[in-house]
Design a protein around this motif. Structure first.
Motif, short mmCIF file in Angstrom:
data_model
loop_
_atom_site.label_atom_id
_atom_site.label_comp_id
_atom_site.label_asym_id
_atom_site.label_seq_id
_atom_site.Cartn_x
_atom_site.Cartn_y
_atom_site.Cartn_z
N ILE A 185 23.49 18.49 -30.08
CA ILE A 185 24.18 16.84 -30.28
C ILE A 185 23.88 16.61 -28.89
CG2 ILE A 185 26.75 17.06 -28.62
CD1 ILE A 185 27.81 19.68 -30.00
N THR A 186 23.95 15.25 -28.18
CA THR A 186 23.33 14.03 -27.32
C THR A 186 24.51 13.57 -26.67
OG1 THR A 186 22.62 12.59 -28.20
CG2 THR A 186 21.94 14.19 -28.38
N PRO A 187 24.68 13.00 -25.83
CA PRO A 187 25.47 11.90 -25.49
C PRO A 187 25.11 10.60 -26.16
CG PRO A 187 24.56 12.43 -22.81
CD PRO A 187 23.65 13.38 -24.86
N SER A 188 26.33 9.25 -26.24
CA SER A 188 26.15 8.85 -27.30
C SER A 188 25.11 8.15 -27.19
CB SER A 188 27.60 7.88 -27.35
OG SER A 188 27.90 7.37 -26.23
N ASN A 189 24.33 7.49 -26.02
CA ASN A 189 23.39 6.79 -25.84
C ASN A 189 22.55 7.16 -25.56
OD1 ASN A 189 24.02 7.49 -23.59
ND2 ASN A 189 24.51 5.98 -22.69
N PHE A 190 21.94 8.54 -25.96
CA PHE A 190 20.73 9.04 -26.00
C PHE A 190 19.85 8.12 -27.17
CE2 PHE A 190 17.77 12.35 -27.12
CZ PHE A 190 17.79 12.93 -26.13
N THR A 191 18.60 7.89 -26.60
CA THR A 191 17.92 7.05 -27.30
C THR A 191 16.63 7.59 -28.36
OG1 THR A 191 15.99 7.78 -25.38
CG2 THR A 191 17.69 5.79 -25.28
N TYR A 192 16.81 8.85 -28.23
CA TYR A 192 15.88 9.99 -29.62
C TYR A 192 17.18 10.26 -30.55
CZ TYR A 192 12.76 12.70 -31.67
OH TYR A 192 11.98 13.67 -32.72
N ASP A 193 16.42 9.69 -32.18
CA ASP A 193 17.28 10.59 -32.71
C ASP A 193 16.79 11.35 -33.86
OD1 ASP A 193 19.11 10.31 -35.13
OD2 ASP A 193 18.01 8.34 -36.08
N PHE A 194 17.53 12.55 -33.46
CA PHE A 194 17.71 13.86 -34.51
C PHE A 194 17.43 13.67 -35.80
CE2 PHE A 194 17.92 14.99 -29.60
CZ PHE A 194 16.59 15.66 -29.74
N GLY A 195 18.51 12.55 -36.65
CA GLY A 195 18.06 12.28 -38.12
C GLY A 195 19.58 13.41 -38.14
N LYS A 196 19.78 13.47 -39.50
CA LYS A 196 20.78 14.75 -39.90
C LYS A 196 21.52 15.37 -39.02
CE LYS A 196 19.56 13.93 -45.20
NZ LYS A 196 19.38 14.57 -46.17
N ARG A 197 20.62 16.02 -38.21
CA ARG A 197 21.32 17.18 -38.02
C ARG A 197 21.55 16.51 -36.08
NH1 ARG A 197 15.77 17.97 -38.14
NH2 ARG A 197 14.64 20.07 -39.09
N HIS A 198 22.26 15.50 -35.52
CA HIS A 198 22.31 14.41 -34.66
C HIS A 198 23.97 14.39 -34.65
CE1 HIS A 198 20.74 11.86 -30.89
NE2 HIS A 198 21.68 12.25 -30.58
N ILE A 199 24.39 14.84 -33.74
CA ILE A 199 25.47 15.01 -33.28
C ILE A 199 26.09 12.81 -32.63
CG2 ILE A 199 28.21 15.36 -33.03
CD1 ILE A 199 27.45 15.55 -35.93
N ARG A 200 27.03 12.56 -32.26
CA ARG A 200 26.59 11.79 -30.56
C ARG A 200 27.79 11.89 -30.18
NH1 ARG A 200 22.37 8.70 -29.86
NH2 ARG A 200 20.67 8.04 -31.71
N ILE A 201 27.62 12.29 -28.82
CA ILE A 201 28.87 12.42 -28.35
C ILE A 201 29.94 11.15 -27.46
CG2 ILE A 201 30.94 13.81 -27.38
CD1 ILE A 201 30.83 14.44 -29.98
N ASN A 202 30.72 10.24 -27.22
CA ASN A 202 30.60 9.49 -25.55
C ASN A 202 31.22 10.31 -24.44
OD1 ASN A 202 31.12 7.53 -23.96
ND2 ASN A 202 32.67 6.43 -24.83
N SER A 203 30.09 11.28 -24.17
CA SER A 203 30.48 12.07 -22.68
C SER A 203 29.14 13.01 -22.10
CB SER A 203 31.40 13.52 -24.01
OG SER A 203 32.17 14.38 -22.10
N THR A 204 29.22 13.71 -21.22
CA THR A 204 28.14 13.77 -20.28
C THR A 204 28.67 15.84 -20.34
OG1 THR A 204 28.91 13.29 -18.19
CG2 THR A 204 27.49 11.67 -19.45
N LYS A 205 27.60 16.55 -20.39
CA LYS A 205 28.10 17.60 -20.10
C LYS A 205 28.39 18.10 -19.06
CE LYS A 205 23.29 19.11 -17.91
NZ LYS A 205 22.53 17.91 -17.74
N GLU A 206 28.25 17.09 -17.91
CA GLU A 206 29.00 17.62 -16.60
C GLU A 206 29.98 17.57 -17.04
OE1 GLU A 206 24.90 16.77 -15.87
OE2 GLU A 206 26.42 15.11 -16.74
N ILE A 207 30.96 16.00 -17.66
CA ILE A 207 32.09 17.15 -18.01
C ILE A 207 32.74 17.86 -18.41
CG2 ILE A 207 33.98 15.46 -19.01
CD1 ILE A 207 32.19 13.35 -19.32
N ALA A 208 32.15 19.00 -19.29
CA ALA A 208 32.76 19.91 -19.64
C ALA A 208 33.04 20.69 -17.84
CB ALA A 208 31.63 20.24 -20.38
N TYR A 209 32.85 20.89 -17.36
CA TYR A 209 33.27 21.50 -16.05
C TYR A 209 33.74 20.93 -14.90
CZ TYR A 209 28.28 20.65 -14.80
OH TYR A 209 26.95 20.01 -13.98
N LEU A 210 33.13 19.76 -14.71
CA LEU A 210 34.04 19.40 -13.55
C LEU A 210 35.35 18.01 -14.15
CD1 LEU A 210 30.88 18.33 -11.85
CD2 LEU A 210 32.52 19.84 -11.10
#
Length: 311
Positions: free
Chosen positions: A80-105
């Motif tokens: 799982i990465t932010p939606s604008n993450f530059t690298y592509d993990f292919g079928k494993r990849h889920i893009r989320i319009n968020s950042t990890k800091e939002i999870a706790y702040l």
């Protein structure tokens, strides 16, 4: 409750040497607690252990450290990465319009404690600036030099004309700067960051944390992090500069501009609120994603906009 299974090594060589031993410790710990799913932040050890146990490993990645991603991606079920993450993990990849800091702040989870100002001996109407220095000990920090001491000295000399200055540092700092060293414990750091006029430093995570808290941040780093760039270009909450001498001088000028802006915090909180209305609440999303895995992965692959049910 948690169990610490490894010592943090600052030396890159020691990190590499210790990897097999750390993975082995985690393997035996996992065998004992029998997890259904392993979760982690780009953890090579967790990915290997998950593979050995034939369990899914769900990873969150936002920094893009190629030397780490190459080692863990083949053992990882979902990244799982932010939606604008530059690298592509292919079928494993889920893009989320968020950042990890939002999870706790996110305001749903974090409420700043104003009592931290009393502990610092600061009045509520006094400006203070937090400078953050990192150790440059991670594998992705090889080749970085960070903020020059000459820049730091000039920065503090100028900022002190308008505000109180504190330094939070992972590494030893020269004696001449010790009087600025933050004395409070790290569990109060996010409270301090919230009430700071702005943050100036070398940490990508703390730069993003500041944005989520509605505190502007000046980020000095050669790394071009997709999420801090977005926080600058789309929301005007961060200011990204390289480690070059020219850029560091520009960053000092920007700091002097911000310190004299009396409505900076008020305006930044408005920008923060706009950002959060557009972002996914990562905690709410992850709870759903993990509890319903692997069906949740199929849903996200078929309909990526399903994430916006968790705002």
């Amino acid at each position: 409750p948690y169990t610490s299974y490894a010592k943090h090594h600052k030396n890159v060589f020691r990190k590499l040497i210790s990897l097999p031993f750390i993975s082995l410790k985690l393997f035996f710990f996992a065998k004992k607690c029998k997890p259904d799913i392993l979760l982690g932040l780009g953890s090579i050890s967790a990915s290997i252990v998950a593979f050995l146990l034939s369990k899914p490993y769900i990873c969150y990645e936002d920094t893009g450290n190629m030397e780490q991603m190459i080692l863990y991606k083949y053992f990882t079920s979902t990244v799982i990465t932010p939606s604008n993450f530059t690298y592509d993990f292919g079928k494993r990849h889920i893009r989320i319009n968020s950042t990890k800091e939002i999870a706790y702040l996110h305001p749903n989870y974090f409420v700043p404690n104003i009592n931290v100002l009393k502990e610092l001996g600061i009045e509520t109407n006094q400006k203070f600036i937090l400078i953050r220095l990192v150790s440059w000990a991670a594998t992705h920090d090889i080749g970085h030099k960070g903020i020059y001491m000459e820049t730091l000295k000039e920065l503090i000399n100028e900022l002190e004309k308008y505000a109180i200055v504190y330094i939070s540092s992972e590494k030893e700092i020269p004696k001449e700067f010790l009087k600025y060293k933050l004395s409070l414990t790290s569990d109060k750091m996010h409270d301090i960051m919230y009430f700071a006029h702005f943050i100036y430093g070398e940490s990508g995570t703390m730069t993003s944390e500041a944005a989520i808290l509605g505190t502007p941040a000046i980020f000095i780093n050669n790394a071009r992090l997709s999420y801090t760039i977005e926080q600058e270009e789309k929301y005007g909450l961060t200011y990204n500069y390289t480690e070059s001498n020219e850029d560091q001088l520009k960053s000092v000028n920007k700091a002097l501009e911000l310190v004299q802006h009396n409505d900076l915090k008020k305006e930044s909180l408005v920008k923060r609120d706009v950002m959060l209305t557009e972002k996914v609440n990562l905690t709410a999303f992850l709870i759903w994603f993990v509890e319903n895995y692997p069906k949740s992965k199929e849903i996200m692959k078929d309909n990526p906009d399903y994430q916006y049910n968790f705002k």
